[in-house]
Design a protein around this motif. Structure first.
Motif, short mmCIF file in Angstrom:
data_model
loop_
_atom_site.label_atom_id
_atom_site.label_comp_id
_atom_site.label_asym_id
_atom_site.label_seq_id
_atom_site.Cartn_x
_atom_site.Cartn_y
_atom_site.Cartn_z
N ALA A 269 0.83 -1.21 0.00
CA ALA A 269 0.00 0.00 0.00
C ALA A 269 0.86 1.26 0.00
O ALA A 269 0.56 2.24 -0.70
N PHE A 270 1.95 1.23 0.78
CA PHE A 270 2.84 2.39 0.83
C PHE A 270 3.47 2.65 -0.53
O PHE A 270 3.56 3.81 -0.98
N MET A 271 3.90 1.59 -1.21
CA MET A 271 4.52 1.75 -2.54
C MET A 271 3.54 2.33 -3.54
O MET A 271 3.91 3.15 -4.39
N ALA A 272 2.29 1.91 -3.45
CA ALA A 272 1.27 2.43 -4.37
C ALA A 272 1.11 3.94 -4.19
O ALA A 272 0.99 4.69 -5.17
N ASP A 273 1.10 4.39 -2.94
CA ASP A 273 0.98 5.82 -2.68
C ASP A 273 2.26 6.57 -3.04
O ASP A 273 2.21 7.70 -3.54
N LEU A 274 3.41 5.94 -2.79
CA LEU A 274 4.69 6.57 -3.11
C LEU A 274 4.87 6.73 -4.61
O LEU A 274 5.46 7.72 -5.09
N LYS A 275 4.35 5.78 -5.37
CA LYS A 275 4.46 5.84 -6.82
C LYS A 275 3.77 7.09 -7.37
O LYS A 275 4.20 7.66 -8.38
#
Length: 401
Positions: A269-275
């Protein structure tokens, strides 16, 4: 001149019997011997005809000569006056051609071990070579390596990538880790060029400063964009030598470092937002996404958010450029690809006996890798136009407009 007496019928019969053409006891080896001796006899005849005074043939000397087709005993003619100097196979020459040396260096540049090289040479040429011989042949790369490391460079490079890779090298009886600094560049033609390899006890901004100083002394007076990892003090080191250079921190390095501090259950989930931050279309959109990232994750991972905030000025440089420029500069992937090539060469080696044994192998790998760097990177003309606008007045004297 003696006419070669190679028995073609015997050779055909040997071929039918399945004997090898080359190598030890190869079918063609006697032909090479006869042709070489005939050529040397012709050289002596020419020498005697052009020499004044009494001089004549005076028997022969024998030595073992290595050739790509196999070893053979070569009878070299002599003259009584001792003035004959054969040119085809000189007095102390024991190899007919340098093909075997080229083959050894070629295998070495692919990362083959000395044992594999020896086996391959034995199979191809029917001759046994020692580790010492292989080492002596590959050591011939060292003067070439030194000249390459000291060569004069172009005055301006639009883009450079800087990174380090670490190896174990034996020193004072024990293996210690040392950093190899790699500088990959795009020249004004858009082609990749490795500017240098530097060895140091460890990676740090101080050592990078000495590397950049060497580049300057070798002729590099201007760099438009430098792409680096997140090493502390790196941008300041660059600014000391190249104050006008724009520094882009590697976004991929920043992402990797960030994910070390994110719990595994939150990483997807964090990676999706960071992307949404680093893949944003504009700087404004990226900053809004970063605000949203902080709102959602700031309480759980304040250290990660703070890192992005503190480095944002250097992480976000690439947003001022179109996509085709961003792709080239927002990561250090280009130089990491060179390091992947290095790792392929060194993967079977736990450590190196000395610095030269490592550097000559990496240099051989560079020669191999650079064979593919014959064309500009994709969209280079468009990229160059953009850089000419953003760095007004700094490119004009170095390109044909």
């Amino acid at each position: 001149m003696t006419t070669p007496t190679f028995d073609i019928n015997a050779a055909i019969q040997a071929l039918r019997e399945g004997k090898d053409l080359t190598g030890k006891d190869g079918i063609l080896t006697p032909l090479i011997k006869q042709l070489t001796e005939a050529a040397l006899a012709a050289e002596l005849d020419g020498h005697l005809a052009s020499t004044e005074g009494a001089n004549r043939k005076n028997g022969k000397t024998t030595k073992t000569v290595k050739s790509p087709l196999g070893n053979f005993e070569l009878n070299t003619p002599r003259d009584r006056a001792g003035t004959f100097e054969p040119q085809l196979v000189k007095k102390h020459q024991t190899q007919l051609t340098d093909e075997m040396e080229r083959k050894i260096i070629g295998l070495f540049s692919l990362g083959s071990s000395y044992q594999d090289i020896r086996a391959h040479i034995e199979d191809m040429y029917g001759m046994s070579v020692s580790n010492g011989t292989v080492n002596a042949i590959t050591d011939k790369l060292l003067p070439e390596l030194q000249a390459w490391r000291e060569r004069e460079l172009e005055p301006l490079y639009p883009v450079i990538w800087l990174d380090a890779i670490h190896y174990k090298i034996k020193e004072n009886g024990r293996f210690i880790s040392k950093a190899v600094y790699t500088i990959l560049a795009l020249n004004v033609d858009g082609k990749k060029e490795l500017l240098g390899l530097y060895l140091s006890d460890n990676e740090g901004a101080h050592h990078w400063l000495s590397v950049l100083t060497d580049l300057y002394n070798r002729g590099v007076k201007d760099i438009l964009i430098a792409c680096v990892d997140g090493l502390k003090g790196f941008p300041e080191a660059i600014a000391t030598i190249y104050p006008q250079t724009e520094v882009q921190l590697c976004v991929i390095h920043q992402i990797r470092n960030s994910m070390k501090y994110v719990a595994s259950k939150h990483q997807k989930a964090f990676m999706a937002d960071l992307k949404c931050v680093y893949k944003a279309a504009t700087l404004n959109a990226a900053e809004m996404a970063l605000d949203e990232l902080e709102t959602k994750w700031g309480d759980k991972y304040p250290v990660v958010i703070k890192s992005w905030r503190n480095k944002w000025a250097l992480l976000s440089v690439y947003f001022k450029y179109p996509d085709y420029v961003r792709t080239a500069i927002y990561t250090t992937n280009a130089v990491e690809a060179v390091h992947r090539q290095f790792r392929k060469l060194t993967k079977t080696k736990g450590g190196f006996a000395n610095e030269n044994s490592l550097l000559k192998l990496l240099y051989a790998g560079i020669l191999k890798a650079s064979e593919r760097w014959t064309h500009p990177i994709q969209n280079w003309n468009l990229t160059l136009s953009q850089l000419s606008i953003h760095f007004e007045g700094r490119l004009e004297n170095h390109i044909d407009l």
